[in-house]
Design an enzyme around this catalytic site. Structure first.
Site, short mmCIF file in Angstrom:
data_model
loop_
_atom_site.label_atom_id
_atom_site.label_comp_id
_atom_site.label_asym_id
_atom_site.label_seq_id
_atom_site.Cartn_x
_atom_site.Cartn_y
_atom_site.Cartn_z
CB ALA A 7 -1.33 7.37 -3.98
N GLY B 49 0.82 -1.21 0.00
CA GLY B 49 0.00 0.00 0.00
C GLY B 49 0.85 1.25 0.00
CG ASN B 50 -0.31 4.67 -1.62
OD1 ASN B 50 -0.97 5.54 -1.08
ND2 ASN B 50 -0.75 3.97 -2.67
NE ARG B 51 3.92 7.98 5.15
CZ ARG B 51 4.86 8.88 5.36
NH1 ARG B 51 6.03 8.77 4.74
NH2 ARG B 51 4.66 9.89 6.16
CB SER B 52 -2.50 8.34 -0.65
OG SER B 52 -3.52 9.26 -0.95
#
Ligand code: CTP
Length: 409
Positions: free
Chosen positions: A275, A208-211
């Site tokens: 993102a 995943g990502n931090r958006s």
């Protein structure tokens, strides 16, 4: 300075009681509110309540206080008219310019922004008659916020609930702040993606990502307050659906692509604030991946995800569609941004400089918006809603002039 004058129209639906809370919020935040209920609204909440809460007399028809010509004066002097709840009947009367009572007269004489917050049963909302009336009102410049989904009167659940009064208040605040030229996206349909995709590795793990999705939500909220019909496609934000917006929930990049392509088919603008993971695990393990004693972990093979922004930019669903991308860069921000704008083929690219404590999850943002025609608009550090408004300010003049139906106004 005089208090802003707000007319609160209340139509005859069970949600009329929720308008008391909207009224309270408006008066407590320094607005002079005149309540104009319909006759049927008074069957749900009495005149005494509206009068006591607003500090003004309340009337439903044009024959009271005739010497003051209320049917003209109330509308003419208003800075904002908000109708909450707006029933199917009220929307129909407003769309057809009927003037049988004080509220519909007020709607015909108002030259200020008008917000409708519809509430009704799902079938009534979805009926082509209601949908056409809503489209007519939007084309004329009214802000019609999408009803919320949830429990309706009785045992039914579905789309048609009046959004939370606090959320309607926020829409009113934004519309008032922008003034008479505010609903410049009325009659437009915009699609916004928000959040970050998660690419599953096994039933319990993902890449995943931090958006946080906050910038995308700000774009959706501001577009709704500027009159647009908004489809928000959100991935893993965990945030409450904003009022007045259609929300599609997705998880992965592939699901996001499908939802964006579907919604983009009839959109005037698409803003890719999400993102999107560039890669996903090549193999999804049906069972949880277990560690094996003493053995090194197996490397995770990745495959590329489709580039949604590049795809919708290359294959515009409509010739006049405006496509906006976002870029998060750590170095050589502008040069990388210009290259990315060219590579993706979009019309506008919002370039953020990212790093520790910057952008991700923050309430504020700073960016430069690059345009394919060479323009460069710096946006100073400030609330994500301010950046969202700059994006829409740049989108509006790029939208095709081919808006169908009546002129705005
Ligand atoms: N985006 C997309 N589909 C992808 C990846 C990104 O639609 N598979 C969109 C994002 O929503 C965003 C823009 O492309 O609007 C920029 O994403 P970014 O990750 O910065 O671009 P990349 O192409 O991944 O470039 P790089 O990895 O070189 O930074």
């Amino acid at each position: 300075m005089d208090k802003p004058k707000v007319v609160l129209g209340v139509a005859g639906g069970i949600a009329a009681y929720k308008a008391c809370e909207l009224l309270r919020r408006l008066t407590e935040s320094g607005h002079d509110v005149r309540v104009v209920p319909t006759d049927s609204a008074l069957r749900f909440v009495g005149a005494a309540t509206w009068s006591a809460l607003s500090g003004h007399p309340v009337s439903t028809e044009v024959w009271s206080d005739v010497h003051e010509v209320p049917h003209v004066r109330i509308g003419q002097s208003a800075d904002l008219v908000v109708v909450a709840p707006a029933t199917a009947d009220l929307l129909a009367r407003a769309a057809h310019g009927l003037a049988g009572d004080l509220l519909t007269n007020t709607l015909l004489t108002a030259r200020c922004p008008v917000v409708f917050a519809p509430a009704m049963h799902t079938e009534m909302w979805e009926h082509p008659a209601t949908q056409e009336n809503v489209a007519t009102l939007r084309r004329r410049g009214a802000v019609v916020i999408e009803p919320a989904v949830g429990r309706l009167t009785g045992v039914d659940t579905g789309k048609g609930r009046l959004p939370d009064p606090g959320e309607i208040f926020e829409v009113c605040r934004r519309v008032l702040a922008r003034g008479v030229s505010g609903p410049d996206l009325a009659g437009r349909h915009v699609v916004v993606s928000a959040g970050g995709t998660r690419e599953p590795l096994d039933p319990v793990r993902y890449l995943g990502n931090r958006s946080s999705g906050k910038q995308g939500y700000a774009l959706a909220r501001t577009a709704a307050a500027r009159g647009a019909r908004v489809t928000l496609i959100e991935a893993n934000t965990g945030m409450t659906d904003p009022a007045g917006v259609d929300v599609v929930h997705v998880g992965t990049a592939v699901q996001l692509r499908e939802a964006v392509l579907k919604a983009a088919g009839e959109a005037d603008a698409v803003v890719m604030a999400a993102a999107v993971a560039d890669f996903r695990p090549a193999v999804y393990a049906e069972g949880k991946i277990k560690k094996k004693d003493g053995a090194e972990p197996a490397p995770v093979a990745l495959v590329r995800n489709p580039d949604i922004l590049a795809e919708i930019s290359a294959e515009r669903a409509r010739p006049e569609q405006v496509v906006v991308g976002f870029a998060a860069e750590t170095d050589d921000v502008l040069a990388n941004g210009r290259r990315k704008l060219l590579r993706k083929g979009c019309d506008l690219l919002v370039v953020n400089e990212v790093g520790e404590r910057r952008t991700f999850g923050a309430e504020e943002n700073e960016a430069v918006v690059l345009a394919a025609d060479g323009g460069e608009t710096p946006v100073p550090y400030g609330p994500k809603e301010a950046l969202a408004d700059v994006v829409w300010d740049l989108v509006v003049p790029r939208l095709g002039r081919a808006r169908t139906g009546e002129a705005g106004g």
